[in-house]
Motif scaffolding. Structure first.
Motif, PDB file in Angstrom:
ATOM      1  N   ILE A 189       0.852  -1.181   0.000  1.00  0.00           N
ATOM      2  CA  ILE A 189       0.000   0.000   0.000  1.00  0.00           C
ATOM      3  C   ILE A 189       0.894   1.239   0.000  1.00  0.00           C
ATOM      4  O   ILE A 189       1.812   1.359   0.808  1.00  0.00           O
ATOM      5  CB  ILE A 189      -0.975  -0.013   1.202  1.00  0.00           C
ATOM      6  CG1 ILE A 189      -1.954   1.161   1.120  1.00  0.00           C
ATOM      7  CG2 ILE A 189      -0.258  -0.038   2.522  1.00  0.00           C
ATOM      8  CD1 ILE A 189      -3.129   1.022   2.067  1.00  0.00           C
ATOM      9  N   LYS A 190       0.660   2.131  -0.913  1.00  0.00           N
ATOM     10  CA  LYS A 190       1.550   3.268  -1.163  1.00  0.00           C
ATOM     11  C   LYS A 190       1.539   4.277  -0.012  1.00  0.00           C
ATOM     12  O   LYS A 190       0.489   4.660   0.491  1.00  0.00           O
ATOM     13  CB  LYS A 190       1.128   3.963  -2.461  1.00  0.00           C
ATOM     14  CG  LYS A 190       2.005   5.149  -2.848  1.00  0.00           C
ATOM     15  CD  LYS A 190       1.500   5.785  -4.133  1.00  0.00           C
ATOM     16  CE  LYS A 190       2.326   7.009  -4.515  1.00  0.00           C
ATOM     17  NZ  LYS A 190       1.795   7.638  -5.745  1.00  0.00           N
ATOM     18  N   PHE A 191       2.733   4.697   0.386  1.00  0.00           N
ATOM     19  CA  PHE A 191       2.859   5.747   1.408  1.00  0.00           C
ATOM     20  C   PHE A 191       2.513   7.094   0.788  1.00  0.00           C
ATOM     21  O   PHE A 191       2.913   7.406  -0.326  1.00  0.00           O
ATOM     22  CB  PHE A 191       4.288   5.781   1.954  1.00  0.00           C
ATOM     23  CG  PHE A 191       4.517   6.860   2.983  1.00  0.00           C
ATOM     24  CD1 PHE A 191       4.288   6.616   4.322  1.00  0.00           C
ATOM     25  CD2 PHE A 191       4.951   8.123   2.606  1.00  0.00           C
ATOM     26  CE1 PHE A 191       4.489   7.603   5.271  1.00  0.00           C
ATOM     27  CE2 PHE A 191       5.157   9.121   3.539  1.00  0.00           C
ATOM     28  CZ  PHE A 191       4.927   8.852   4.881  1.00  0.00           C
ATOM     29  N   ILE A 192       1.738   7.897   1.527  1.00  0.00           N
ATOM     30  CA  ILE A 192       1.404   9.245   1.071  1.00  0.00           C
ATOM     31  C   ILE A 192       1.457  10.167   2.281  1.00  0.00           C
ATOM     32  O   ILE A 192       0.903   9.863   3.342  1.00  0.00           O
ATOM     33  CB  ILE A 192       0.016   9.276   0.392  1.00  0.00           C
ATOM     34  CG1 ILE A 192      -0.288  10.675  -0.147  1.00  0.00           C
ATOM     35  CG2 ILE A 192      -1.086   8.781   1.311  1.00  0.00           C
ATOM     36  CD1 ILE A 192      -1.519  10.718  -1.039  1.00  0.00           C
ATOM     37  N   ALA A 193       2.169  11.288   2.155  1.00  0.00           N
ATOM     38  CA  ALA A 193       2.427  12.165   3.296  1.00  0.00           C
ATOM     39  C   ALA A 193       1.214  13.015   3.666  1.00  0.00           C
ATOM     40  O   ALA A 193       0.939  13.241   4.843  1.00  0.00           O
ATOM     41  CB  ALA A 193       3.629  13.057   3.021  1.00  0.00           C
ATOM     42  N   ASN A 194       0.477  13.516   2.677  1.00  0.00           N
ATOM     43  CA  ASN A 194      -0.653  14.407   2.936  1.00  0.00           C
ATOM     44  C   ASN A 194      -1.863  13.938   2.124  1.00  0.00           C
ATOM     45  O   ASN A 194      -1.720  13.570   0.954  1.00  0.00           O
ATOM     46  CB  ASN A 194      -0.313  15.849   2.557  1.00  0.00           C
ATOM     47  CG  ASN A 194       0.862  16.396   3.335  1.00  0.00           C
ATOM     48  OD1 ASN A 194       0.739  16.747   4.503  1.00  0.00           O
ATOM     49  ND2 ASN A 194       2.026  16.465   2.686  1.00  0.00           N
ATOM     50  N   PHE A 195      -3.043  13.969   2.726  1.00  0.00           N
ATOM     51  CA  PHE A 195      -4.241  13.535   2.021  1.00  0.00           C
ATOM     52  C   PHE A 195      -5.457  14.235   2.635  1.00  0.00           C
ATOM     53  O   PHE A 195      -5.406  14.766   3.750  1.00  0.00           O
ATOM     54  CB  PHE A 195      -4.409  12.019   2.109  1.00  0.00           C
ATOM     55  CG  PHE A 195      -4.377  11.462   3.510  1.00  0.00           C
ATOM     56  CD1 PHE A 195      -5.543  11.316   4.244  1.00  0.00           C
ATOM     57  CD2 PHE A 195      -3.177  11.087   4.086  1.00  0.00           C
ATOM     58  CE1 PHE A 195      -5.522  10.810   5.532  1.00  0.00           C
ATOM     59  CE2 PHE A 195      -3.137  10.578   5.381  1.00  0.00           C
ATOM     60  CZ  PHE A 195      -4.313  10.439   6.103  1.00  0.00           C
ATOM     61  N   ALA A 196      -6.559  14.232   1.911  1.00  0.00           N
ATOM     62  CA  ALA A 196      -7.777  14.898   2.384  1.00  0.00           C
ATOM     63  C   ALA A 196      -8.944  14.522   1.485  1.00  0.00           C
ATOM     64  O   ALA A 196      -8.768  14.072   0.353  1.00  0.00           O
ATOM     65  CB  ALA A 196      -7.588  16.417   2.394  1.00  0.00           C
TER      66      ALA A 196
END
Length: 237
Positions: A189-196
């Motif tokens: 599962i891909k790491f993502i620093a910021n999301f909303a």
């Protein structure tokens, strides 16, 4: 410990028992019955999975295939074997895909879905009922500990995060609960620093081979929550 938290703990890891869980079991016959039912189910599953394979199974299968092939013409036999192999290959790929591929392709998508799914179970008015000692007992699984709870902690327990065992913390926020997930790194599962999305926002950080994800509504200072985690957590080597 309330019934919801107790059942979530037992279902997440039936063999994991901390002091709070043991105390709940000791004082509540209904919980004793529930634990016994889960233990029995666990044992039945283990027995069902432990099926001995006969030593001569391979030889029997080869013999059966050989006899069948002699009863048919060579051409028809080859065609059918090829078709069977193709079907088995496709089925294997399909099963592998559904068993091992992630429904969500990045941490943010899954975190938001998880928070939305469990939103009904938490209120910003819930009273704190998690001690620092019990929190750190669970954090030991991830080789870390907190110096303080750095907020009003209303829930702390294990849960499943896209198939991985994670620690789910829920704090009182400005207007709605703030969720923090601590889980091991996962290459699937891909790491993502910021999301909303339209209601929630979140940030992810990587510490000591663990991912820490903070999710709250648009009014929450997510960056400050992330800094609190970073300031108050200690990792063991």
């Amino acid at each position: 410990m309330d019934d919801l938290q107790f059942r979530r703990s037992i279902l997440a890891d039936p063999k994991s028992r901390d002091e709070a869980i043991n105390a709940s079991i000791k004082n509540d016959p209904a919980k004793q019955k529930f634990v016994q039912e889960i233990d029995n189910l666990d044992n039945k599953i283990a027995q069902a999975m432990n099926i001995p394979v006969p030593d001569d199974l391979v030889n029997k299968l080869i013999l059966r295939q050989t006899l069948a092939s002699h009863q048919q013409q060579k051409r028809k036999t080859r065609v059918r074997l090829a078709m069977a192999a193709s079907v088995a290959f496709v089925m294997g790929l399909t099963v592998n895909f559904y068993m091992f591929s992630s429904t969500y392709k990045n941490l943010g998508d899954y975190a938001i879905a998880h928070v939305n799914h469990e939103a009904m179970h938490f209120s910003n008015n819930d009273q704190p009922n998690v001690t620092l000692a019990s929190l750190n007992e669970k954090m030991a699984t991830f080789k870390g500990s907190f110096d303080s709870t750095f907020g009003t902690l209303i829930f702390a327990d294990y849960c499943r995060f896209d198939g991985s065992k994670s620690l789910h913390l829920v704090f009182q926020g400005k207007s709605s609960p703030v969720n923090i997930f601590i889980l091991p790194e996962d290459e699937d599962i891909k790491f993502i620093a910021n999301f909303a999305n339209d209601k929630l926002q979140g940030k992810s950080l990587n510490f000591n081979q663990s991912n820490i994800i903070v999710v709250g509504d648009k009014q929450e200072p997510i960056q400050q929550w992330q800094e609190r985690v970073n300031k108050n957590i200690t990792w063991s080597i």
